[in-house]
Design a protein around this motif. Sequence first.
Motif, mmCIF file in Angstrom:
data_model
loop_
_atom_site.group_PDB
_atom_site.id
_atom_site.type_symbol
_atom_site.label_atom_id
_atom_site.label_comp_id
_atom_site.label_asym_id
_atom_site.label_seq_id
_atom_site.Cartn_x
_atom_site.Cartn_y
_atom_site.Cartn_z
ATOM 1 N N LEU A 259 34.496 -5.639 20.465
ATOM 2 C CA LEU A 259 35.565 -4.985 19.707
ATOM 3 C C LEU A 259 35.119 -4.349 18.391
ATOM 4 N N GLY A 260 33.865 -4.505 18.025
ATOM 5 C CA GLY A 260 33.378 -3.875 16.801
ATOM 6 C C GLY A 260 33.026 -4.882 15.718
ATOM 7 N N GLU A 261 32.046 -4.526 14.915
ATOM 8 C CA GLU A 261 31.496 -5.426 13.906
ATOM 9 C C GLU A 261 32.468 -5.798 12.796
ATOM 10 N N ARG A 262 33.513 -5.044 12.590
ATOM 11 C CA ARG A 262 34.456 -5.325 11.510
ATOM 12 C C ARG A 262 35.706 -6.057 12.005
ATOM 13 N N PHE A 263 35.682 -6.535 13.238
ATOM 14 C CA PHE A 263 36.841 -7.216 13.804
ATOM 15 C C PHE A 263 37.132 -8.480 13.000
ATOM 16 N N LEU B 293 45.435 -8.929 8.638
ATOM 17 C CA LEU B 293 46.107 -7.823 9.328
ATOM 18 C C LEU B 293 46.475 -6.712 8.351
ATOM 19 N N ALA B 294 46.853 -7.067 7.136
ATOM 20 C CA ALA B 294 47.193 -6.049 6.123
ATOM 21 C C ALA B 294 45.961 -5.219 5.775
ATOM 22 N N GLY B 295 44.785 -5.822 5.841
ATOM 23 C CA GLY B 295 43.547 -5.102 5.546
ATOM 24 C C GLY B 295 43.169 -4.084 6.605
ATOM 25 N N GLN B 296 43.797 -4.148 7.776
ATOM 26 C CA GLN B 296 43.512 -3.204 8.851
ATOM 27 C C GLN B 296 44.321 -1.926 8.735
#
Length: 116
Positions: free
Chosen positions: A66-70, A112-115
């Motif tokens: 899913l990606g390194e920043r998950f 979640l807010a950081g996404q």
Amino acid sequence: EDHAAVRKAMELLLGTNGYRVISAGSLDECLAAIGKAPRPDLLITDFHLPGGMTGSDVIKSVRKVLGERFPAIMISGDTSAEESGLAHDSQVRFAAKSTDPDHLLSLVQELLAGQS
């Protein structure tokens, strides 16, 4: 989470707070669920898992897909979890076992807010 009762309690807590939950008792179950379901937004994992596996292993495996920043939350009663190489990762939060449900929910909301 490999303990079914703990996993069920977490599902109930998150589900009643409006989150869609995909649960798994092992890394294999987790990766299979990721392949079938809509893309998840966040991973919550225990640190100590069966077979010598750790939550760090789970996070790294999920991030390969899913990606390194998950973002992820690692739950443990062992303070060495924070020494897992992910302590300085801005997308990982740590929570002590028997964490207060409100604290867990605040960590979920924060990540979640950081996404956005």
